[in-house]
Design an enzyme around this catalytic site. Structure first.
Site, mmCIF file in Angstrom:
data_model
loop_
_atom_site.group_PDB
_atom_site.id
_atom_site.type_symbol
_atom_site.label_atom_id
_atom_site.label_comp_id
_atom_site.label_asym_id
_atom_site.label_seq_id
_atom_site.Cartn_x
_atom_site.Cartn_y
_atom_site.Cartn_z
ATOM 1 N N GLU A 191 0.819 -1.215 0.000
ATOM 2 C CA GLU A 191 0.000 0.000 0.000
ATOM 3 C C GLU A 191 0.853 1.264 0.000
ATOM 4 O O GLU A 191 0.358 2.362 -0.232
ATOM 5 C CB GLU A 191 -0.947 0.020 1.207
ATOM 6 N N ASP A 225 13.822 15.817 -29.733
ATOM 7 C CA ASP A 225 12.652 15.095 -29.245
ATOM 8 C C ASP A 225 11.408 15.951 -29.323
ATOM 9 O O ASP A 225 11.474 17.169 -29.232
ATOM 10 C CB ASP A 225 12.844 14.688 -27.778
#
Ligand code: 4HQ
Length: 265
Positions: free
Chosen positions: A132, A185
Protein backbone atom coordinates in the site's frame (compact mmCIF):
# COMPACT_ATOMS: atom_id res chain seq x y z
CA UNK A 1 35.48 11.88 -0.25
CA UNK A 2 36.34 11.49 -3.94
CA UNK A 3 39.89 11.13 -5.21
CA UNK A 4 41.01 13.77 -7.71
CA UNK A 5 40.15 12.62 -11.22
CA UNK A 6 37.46 10.37 -9.86
CA UNK A 7 34.01 11.44 -8.71
CA UNK A 8 31.66 13.68 -10.63
CA UNK A 9 33.46 13.94 -13.95
CA UNK A 10 34.61 10.34 -14.27
CA UNK A 11 31.23 8.83 -13.43
CA UNK A 12 28.51 11.09 -14.82
CA UNK A 13 25.15 10.74 -13.14
CA UNK A 14 24.72 8.29 -10.28
CA UNK A 15 21.30 6.75 -9.66
CA UNK A 16 20.70 4.31 -6.85
CA UNK A 17 17.32 2.63 -6.45
CA UNK A 18 15.95 1.28 -3.17
CA UNK A 19 13.79 -1.68 -4.16
CA UNK A 20 12.60 -5.14 -3.10
CA UNK A 21 13.03 -6.21 -6.76
CA UNK A 22 16.55 -5.20 -7.83
CA UNK A 23 16.58 -7.55 -10.86
CA UNK A 24 13.49 -5.80 -12.22
CA UNK A 25 15.12 -2.36 -11.95
CA UNK A 26 18.48 -3.58 -13.31
CA UNK A 27 16.69 -4.77 -16.47
CA UNK A 28 16.38 -1.12 -17.58
CA UNK A 29 20.18 -1.03 -17.84
CA UNK A 30 20.46 -4.21 -19.90
CA UNK A 31 19.45 -2.90 -23.33
CA UNK A 32 18.94 0.05 -25.62
CA UNK A 33 19.64 3.65 -24.79
CA UNK A 34 19.81 3.09 -21.03
CA UNK A 35 22.20 0.18 -21.52
CA UNK A 36 24.45 2.39 -23.66
CA UNK A 37 24.41 5.10 -20.97
CA UNK A 38 25.80 2.55 -18.48
CA UNK A 39 28.35 1.18 -20.99
CA UNK A 40 29.59 4.70 -21.70
CA UNK A 41 29.74 5.39 -17.96
CA UNK A 42 27.74 8.58 -18.24
CA UNK A 43 25.30 6.86 -15.89
CA UNK A 44 25.74 4.46 -12.99
CA UNK A 45 22.84 2.38 -11.72
CA UNK A 46 22.96 0.61 -8.38
CA UNK A 47 20.20 -1.07 -6.41
CA UNK A 48 19.82 -1.54 -2.67
CA UNK A 49 17.36 -4.06 -1.26
CA UNK A 50 15.75 -3.05 2.05
CA UNK A 51 15.36 -6.76 2.82
CA UNK A 52 19.14 -6.87 3.28
CA UNK A 53 18.74 -4.34 6.12
CA UNK A 54 16.28 -6.32 8.22
CA UNK A 55 17.37 -7.79 11.54
CA UNK A 56 14.71 -10.43 12.25
CA UNK A 57 14.83 -14.08 11.26
CA UNK A 58 12.02 -13.69 8.67
CA UNK A 59 13.62 -10.61 7.09
CA UNK A 60 10.35 -8.69 7.44
CA UNK A 61 9.95 -5.57 5.30
CA UNK A 62 6.21 -4.94 5.79
CA UNK A 63 3.51 -5.03 8.45
CA UNK A 64 -0.20 -4.31 8.91
CA UNK A 65 -1.35 -0.69 8.92
CA UNK A 66 -2.19 1.00 12.21
CA UNK A 67 -5.90 1.84 12.18
CA UNK A 68 -6.69 -1.27 10.18
CA UNK A 69 -7.67 -1.67 6.57
CA UNK A 70 -6.44 -3.75 3.66
CA UNK A 71 -2.88 -4.36 2.57
CA UNK A 72 0.49 -3.93 4.16
CA UNK A 73 2.81 -0.99 4.79
CA UNK A 74 6.57 -0.99 4.17
CA UNK A 75 8.42 -0.63 7.46
CA UNK A 76 10.44 2.54 8.02
CA UNK A 77 13.56 0.96 9.55
CA UNK A 78 14.81 -1.26 6.67
CA UNK A 79 14.07 1.53 4.17
CA UNK A 80 15.93 4.04 6.36
CA UNK A 81 19.07 1.87 6.34
CA UNK A 82 18.71 1.09 2.63
CA UNK A 83 18.49 4.80 1.74
CA UNK A 84 21.66 5.47 3.73
CA UNK A 85 23.38 2.64 1.80
CA UNK A 86 22.07 3.98 -1.55
CA UNK A 87 23.47 7.42 -0.68
CA UNK A 88 26.83 5.82 0.15
CA UNK A 89 26.87 4.01 -3.23
CA UNK A 90 26.34 7.29 -5.07
CA UNK A 91 28.77 9.23 -2.86
CA UNK A 92 31.55 6.86 -3.94
CA UNK A 93 30.96 8.01 -7.53
CA UNK A 94 29.85 11.65 -7.45
CA UNK A 95 30.58 14.59 -5.16
CA UNK A 96 27.20 16.31 -5.48
CA UNK A 97 24.70 16.01 -2.60
CA UNK A 98 21.91 13.47 -3.15
CA UNK A 99 18.27 14.17 -3.96
CA UNK A 100 16.08 11.42 -2.51
CA UNK A 101 12.94 10.84 -4.55
CA UNK A 102 9.97 8.68 -3.58
CA UNK A 103 8.00 7.47 -6.59
CA UNK A 104 4.34 7.73 -5.67
CA UNK A 105 0.97 8.65 -7.16
CA UNK A 106 0.86 11.40 -4.48
CA UNK A 107 3.87 13.14 -6.06
CA UNK A 108 4.14 15.92 -8.61
CA UNK A 109 3.57 14.58 -12.10
CA UNK A 110 6.57 13.87 -14.31
CA UNK A 111 6.89 15.90 -17.52
CA UNK A 112 9.68 16.94 -19.86
CA UNK A 113 10.74 19.92 -17.73
CA UNK A 114 11.00 17.76 -14.61
CA UNK A 115 13.03 15.14 -16.54
CA UNK A 116 15.51 17.83 -17.63
CA UNK A 117 15.73 19.07 -14.03
CA UNK A 118 16.35 15.54 -12.69
CA UNK A 119 18.98 14.89 -15.37
CA UNK A 120 20.92 17.89 -14.04
CA UNK A 121 21.02 16.25 -10.62
CA UNK A 122 24.18 14.10 -10.55
CA UNK A 123 23.21 12.16 -7.43
CA UNK A 124 19.73 10.65 -7.35
CA UNK A 125 18.27 8.08 -4.96
CA UNK A 126 14.93 6.64 -6.10
CA UNK A 127 12.84 4.96 -3.42
CA UNK A 128 10.42 2.45 -4.86
CA UNK A 129 7.70 1.02 -2.63
CA UNK A 130 5.48 -2.06 -2.81
CA UNK A 131 2.19 -2.94 -1.08
CA UNK A 132 0.00 0.00 0.00
CA UNK A 133 3.01 2.28 0.37
CA UNK A 134 5.66 3.22 2.90
CA UNK A 135 5.46 4.48 6.48
CA UNK A 136 4.78 8.25 6.36
CA UNK A 137 7.50 8.94 8.95
CA UNK A 138 10.11 7.59 6.52
CA UNK A 139 8.79 10.02 3.88
CA UNK A 140 8.91 12.93 6.34
CA UNK A 141 12.42 12.16 7.54
CA UNK A 142 14.27 10.96 4.43
CA UNK A 143 12.44 11.98 1.24
CA UNK A 144 13.25 15.29 -0.52
CA UNK A 145 10.66 15.02 -3.24
CA UNK A 146 7.79 12.81 -4.43
CA UNK A 147 7.24 12.16 -8.14
CA UNK A 148 4.38 10.41 -9.94
CA UNK A 149 4.53 9.08 -13.49
CA UNK A 150 0.77 9.46 -13.91
CA UNK A 151 -2.69 9.07 -12.43
CA UNK A 152 -3.00 5.28 -12.27
CA UNK A 153 -1.91 2.70 -9.73
CA UNK A 154 1.02 0.35 -10.30
CA UNK A 155 1.74 -2.70 -8.14
CA UNK A 156 5.07 -1.21 -7.18
CA UNK A 157 7.28 1.80 -7.73
CA UNK A 158 9.87 -0.11 -9.80
CA UNK A 159 8.32 0.58 -13.21
CA UNK A 160 7.92 4.24 -12.27
CA UNK A 161 11.60 4.40 -11.24
CA UNK A 162 12.55 2.75 -14.56
CA UNK A 163 10.51 5.29 -16.51
CA UNK A 164 12.36 8.10 -14.74
CA UNK A 165 15.76 6.44 -15.33
CA UNK A 166 15.03 5.92 -19.04
CA UNK A 167 13.86 9.50 -19.55
CA UNK A 168 16.93 10.86 -17.72
CA UNK A 169 19.40 8.62 -19.60
CA UNK A 170 18.43 10.00 -23.02
CA UNK A 171 19.12 13.54 -21.78
CA UNK A 172 22.72 12.76 -20.79
CA UNK A 173 25.46 13.99 -23.12
CA UNK A 174 26.85 11.36 -25.50
CA UNK A 175 24.04 8.85 -24.95
CA UNK A 176 22.06 9.58 -28.12
CA UNK A 177 23.73 9.97 -31.50
CA UNK A 178 23.81 13.36 -33.16
CA UNK A 179 20.92 12.43 -35.49
CA UNK A 180 18.44 11.58 -32.75
CA UNK A 181 19.70 14.06 -30.16
CA UNK A 182 17.39 14.70 -27.24
CA UNK A 183 17.07 18.31 -28.37
CA UNK A 184 15.10 17.04 -31.39
CA UNK A 185 12.65 15.10 -29.24
CA UNK A 186 9.01 15.88 -29.18
CA UNK A 187 8.56 18.47 -26.37
CA UNK A 188 12.23 19.40 -26.09
CA UNK A 189 12.64 22.14 -28.68
CA UNK A 190 9.11 23.20 -29.47
CA UNK A 191 6.99 21.78 -26.65
CA UNK A 192 4.84 20.20 -29.37
CA UNK A 193 3.96 16.58 -30.07
CA UNK A 194 6.07 14.85 -32.71
CA UNK A 195 5.28 14.90 -36.45
CA UNK A 196 4.44 11.65 -38.30
CA UNK A 197 7.32 9.50 -39.58
CA UNK A 198 7.62 7.35 -42.72
CA UNK A 199 10.15 4.89 -44.11
CA UNK A 200 10.30 2.41 -47.00
CA UNK A 201 8.41 1.34 -49.01
CA UNK A 202 7.03 4.42 -50.72
CA UNK A 203 3.74 2.58 -51.27
CA UNK A 204 2.56 0.34 -48.43
CA UNK A 205 -0.72 -1.45 -49.16
CA UNK A 206 -1.76 1.50 -51.31
CA UNK A 207 -0.87 4.07 -48.64
CA UNK A 208 1.68 6.54 -50.00
CA UNK A 209 4.31 8.59 -48.26
CA UNK A 210 3.40 12.33 -48.37
CA UNK A 211 4.96 13.72 -51.54
CA UNK A 212 6.77 16.58 -49.78
CA UNK A 213 8.96 14.03 -47.93
CA UNK A 214 10.11 12.63 -51.29
CA UNK A 215 10.79 16.08 -52.78
CA UNK A 216 14.30 16.63 -51.41
CA UNK A 217 13.33 20.21 -50.57
CA UNK A 218 14.56 20.42 -46.99
CA UNK A 219 12.98 23.77 -46.19
CA UNK A 220 9.57 22.52 -47.37
CA UNK A 221 10.05 19.30 -45.41
CA UNK A 222 10.92 21.24 -42.25
CA UNK A 223 7.85 23.46 -42.66
CA UNK A 224 5.57 20.49 -43.35
CA UNK A 225 6.80 18.62 -40.25
CA UNK A 226 6.37 21.67 -38.05
CA UNK A 227 2.85 22.21 -39.39
CA UNK A 228 1.96 18.55 -38.76
CA UNK A 229 3.28 18.84 -35.20
CA UNK A 230 1.14 21.95 -34.65
CA UNK A 231 -2.00 20.32 -36.13
CA UNK A 232 -1.60 17.16 -34.05
CA UNK A 233 -0.91 19.01 -30.84
CA UNK A 234 -3.90 21.31 -31.37
CA UNK A 235 -6.18 18.33 -32.08
CA UNK A 236 -4.91 15.85 -29.51
CA UNK A 237 -3.59 18.03 -26.69
CA UNK A 238 -5.24 21.46 -26.83
CA UNK A 239 -4.05 22.09 -23.25
CA UNK A 240 -0.43 21.98 -24.46
CA UNK A 241 -1.19 24.67 -27.06
CA UNK A 242 -2.85 26.83 -24.39
CA UNK A 243 0.23 26.70 -22.13
CA UNK A 244 2.54 27.43 -25.08
CA UNK A 245 0.47 30.50 -25.95
CA UNK A 246 0.39 31.54 -22.29
CA UNK A 247 4.18 31.15 -22.02
CA UNK A 248 4.59 33.10 -25.29
CA UNK A 249 6.34 30.08 -26.79
CA UNK A 250 4.47 30.20 -30.12
CA UNK A 251 5.68 32.47 -32.89
CA UNK A 252 3.29 34.83 -34.70
CA UNK A 253 3.60 32.47 -37.68
CA UNK A 254 2.58 29.48 -35.57
CA UNK A 255 -0.43 31.31 -34.13
CA UNK A 256 -1.42 32.35 -37.66
CA UNK A 257 -1.09 28.73 -38.78
CA UNK A 258 -3.31 27.55 -35.90
CA UNK A 259 -5.94 30.12 -36.92
CA UNK A 260 -5.86 28.79 -40.48
CA UNK A 261 -6.14 25.20 -39.26
CA UNK A 262 -9.17 26.09 -37.12
CA UNK A 263 -10.79 28.02 -39.99
CA UNK A 264 -10.44 25.13 -42.46
CA UNK A 265 -12.39 22.75 -40.18
N1 4HQ B 1 2.80 3.41 -7.25
N2 4HQ B 1 3.80 6.94 -10.16
C1 4HQ B 1 4.34 2.71 -5.42
C2 4HQ B 1 2.44 4.09 -8.39
C3 4HQ B 1 3.24 5.19 -8.95
C4 4HQ B 1 2.80 6.09 -9.93
C5 4HQ B 1 1.79 2.55 -6.68
C6 4HQ B 1 4.03 3.64 -6.52
C7 4HQ B 1 2.19 1.71 -5.53
C8 4HQ B 1 3.53 1.41 -3.58
N3 4HQ B 1 4.48 5.55 -8.64
N4 4HQ B 1 3.19 2.30 -4.69
N5 4HQ B 1 1.63 6.14 -10.53
O1 4HQ B 1 1.40 3.79 -8.94
O2 4HQ B 1 4.81 6.61 -9.36
Amino acid sequence: MNQPGQGADACGNAISVVTLFPELVQAVGSCGVTGRALDKQVLSLTTVNPRDYTTDKHRTVDDRPYGGGPGMVMLAAPLDEAITQAQACNAALVAEAPVVVHVSPQGEQLDHNLVVELAQCRNLVLVSGRYEGIDERLIESRIDREISIGDYVLSGGELAAMVIIDAIARQLPGVLGHEDSAAQDSFAGSGLLDCPHYSRPEDYKGMRVPAVLMSGNHENIRRWRHRQALIRTAKRRPGLIDSLIEGQKLSAGDRQLLQEIQNTE
